[in-house]
Design a protein around this motif. Sequence first.
Motif, PDB file in Angstrom:
ATOM      1  N   MET A 197      -8.864   1.733   3.853  1.00 31.61           N
ATOM      2  CA  MET A 197      -8.525   0.713   2.981  1.00 31.61           C
ATOM      3  C   MET A 197      -7.323   0.036   3.762  1.00 31.61           C
ATOM      4  O   MET A 197      -6.609   0.435   4.275  1.00 31.61           O
ATOM      5  N   LYS A 198      -7.284  -1.268   3.421  1.00 30.72           N
ATOM      6  CA  LYS A 198      -6.603  -2.277   3.939  1.00 30.72           C
ATOM      7  C   LYS A 198      -5.062  -2.029   3.479  1.00 30.72           C
ATOM      8  O   LYS A 198      -4.745  -1.610   2.223  1.00 30.72           O
ATOM      9  N   SER A 199      -4.046  -2.137   4.237  1.00 33.30           N
ATOM     10  CA  SER A 199      -2.650  -1.769   3.796  1.00 33.30           C
ATOM     11  C   SER A 199      -2.035  -3.203   3.535  1.00 33.30           C
ATOM     12  O   SER A 199      -2.419  -4.074   4.121  1.00 33.30           O
ATOM     13  N   MET A 200      -0.838  -3.127   2.739  1.00 28.64           N
ATOM     14  CA  MET A 200      -0.090  -4.483   2.496  1.00 28.64           C
ATOM     15  C   MET A 200       1.570  -4.324   2.714  1.00 28.64           C
ATOM     16  O   MET A 200       2.105  -3.060   1.952  1.00 28.64           O
ATOM     17  N   ALA A 205      -1.156   1.048  -8.013  1.00 28.29           N
ATOM     18  CA  ALA A 205      -2.198   1.526  -9.371  1.00 28.29           C
ATOM     19  C   ALA A 205      -3.564   1.555  -8.522  1.00 28.29           C
ATOM     20  O   ALA A 205      -4.204   2.315  -8.941  1.00 28.29           O
ATOM     21  N   PHE A 206      -4.069   0.861  -7.497  1.00 29.99           N
ATOM     22  CA  PHE A 206      -5.515   0.905  -7.074  1.00 29.99           C
ATOM     23  C   PHE A 206      -5.339   1.649  -5.817  1.00 29.99           C
ATOM     24  O   PHE A 206      -6.367   1.369  -5.043  1.00 29.99           O
ATOM     25  N   ASP A 207      -4.443   2.382  -5.442  1.00 29.31           N
ATOM     26  CA  ASP A 207      -4.212   3.247  -4.453  1.00 29.31           C
ATOM     27  C   ASP A 207      -4.127   2.464  -2.955  1.00 29.31           C
ATOM     28  O   ASP A 207      -4.693   2.756  -1.906  1.00 29.31           O
ATOM     29  N   ILE A 208      -4.013   1.138  -3.019  1.00 35.80           N
ATOM     30  CA  ILE A 208      -3.566   0.504  -1.578  1.00 35.80           C
ATOM     31  C   ILE A 208      -2.325   1.018  -1.076  1.00 35.80           C
ATOM     32  O   ILE A 208      -1.110   0.797  -1.753  1.00 35.80           O
ATOM     33  N   PRO A 209      -2.382   1.120   0.147  1.00 31.89           N
ATOM     34  CA  PRO A 209      -1.176   1.483   0.967  1.00 31.89           C
ATOM     35  C   PRO A 209      -0.169   0.436   0.830  1.00 31.89           C
ATOM     36  O   PRO A 209      -0.739  -0.815   1.473  1.00 31.89           O
ATOM     37  N   MET A 210       0.945   0.396   0.343  1.00 31.70           N
ATOM     38  CA  MET A 210       1.808  -0.685  -0.006  1.00 31.70           C
ATOM     39  C   MET A 210       3.223  -0.265   0.425  1.00 31.70           C
ATOM     40  O   MET A 210       3.681   0.804   0.535  1.00 31.70           O
ATOM     41  N   ALA A 211       3.980  -1.240   0.801  1.00 35.49           N
ATOM     42  CA  ALA A 211       5.432  -1.113   1.477  1.00 35.49           C
ATOM     43  C   ALA A 211       6.051  -2.642   0.805  1.00 35.49           C
ATOM     44  O   ALA A 211       5.404  -3.347   0.791  1.00 35.49           O
ATOM     45  N   ILE A 212       7.353  -2.580   0.705  1.00 37.42           N
ATOM     46  CA  ILE A 212       8.159  -3.653   0.469  1.00 37.42           C
ATOM     47  C   ILE A 212       9.370  -3.595   1.486  1.00 37.42           C
ATOM     48  O   ILE A 212       9.966  -2.570   1.632  1.00 37.42           O
ATOM     49  N   LEU A 213       9.510  -4.803   1.984  1.00 35.31           N
ATOM     50  CA  LEU A 213      10.634  -5.089   2.864  1.00 35.31           C
ATOM     51  C   LEU A 213      11.544  -6.107   2.059  1.00 35.31           C
ATOM     52  O   LEU A 213      11.080  -7.033   1.719  1.00 35.31           O
ATOM     53  N   PHE A 214      12.779  -5.761   1.795  1.00 31.14           N
ATOM     54  CA  PHE A 214      13.876  -6.361   1.272  1.00 31.14           C
ATOM     55  C   PHE A 214      14.558  -7.333   2.252  1.00 31.14           C
ATOM     56  O   PHE A 214      15.292  -6.740   3.036  1.00 31.14           O
TER      57      PHE A 214
END
Length: 117
Positions: A1-4, A30-39
């Motif tokens: 799965m693609k990550s974002m 919610a759709f199990d996409i590998p996610m991260a946030i950079l502030f």
Amino acid sequence: MKSMLIISRQSPWSGPTAREALDIALAGGAFDIPMAILFMDDGVFQLCAGQHAATLQQKDLTANLQALSLFGIDDLYVAQSSLAARAVQPVETLSVKRVSDSEIATLINRYDHTITL
């Protein structure tokens, strides 16, 4: 799965952009996409405690930030230089990893897709 990776650069009171970045992250989680946030830049202000969003007729982002881990979004990063330039200390209830400017490019390259808001 693609990550974002979501790069959030806007303060919580500058309009809806900061909230939209969190909404995208929560939807992806919610759709199990590998996610991260950079502030980074003014986005680090989202990590401050005691924000008075109602005064500025904005939605308080605290609940959204707290919900990230419930949606499997545990990779939260913050640009160290942005924190230092704005004299900001992230709220202790969030586990954010500080990254240097030289580490940001490496971080971005780890993800398949990047969205900057």
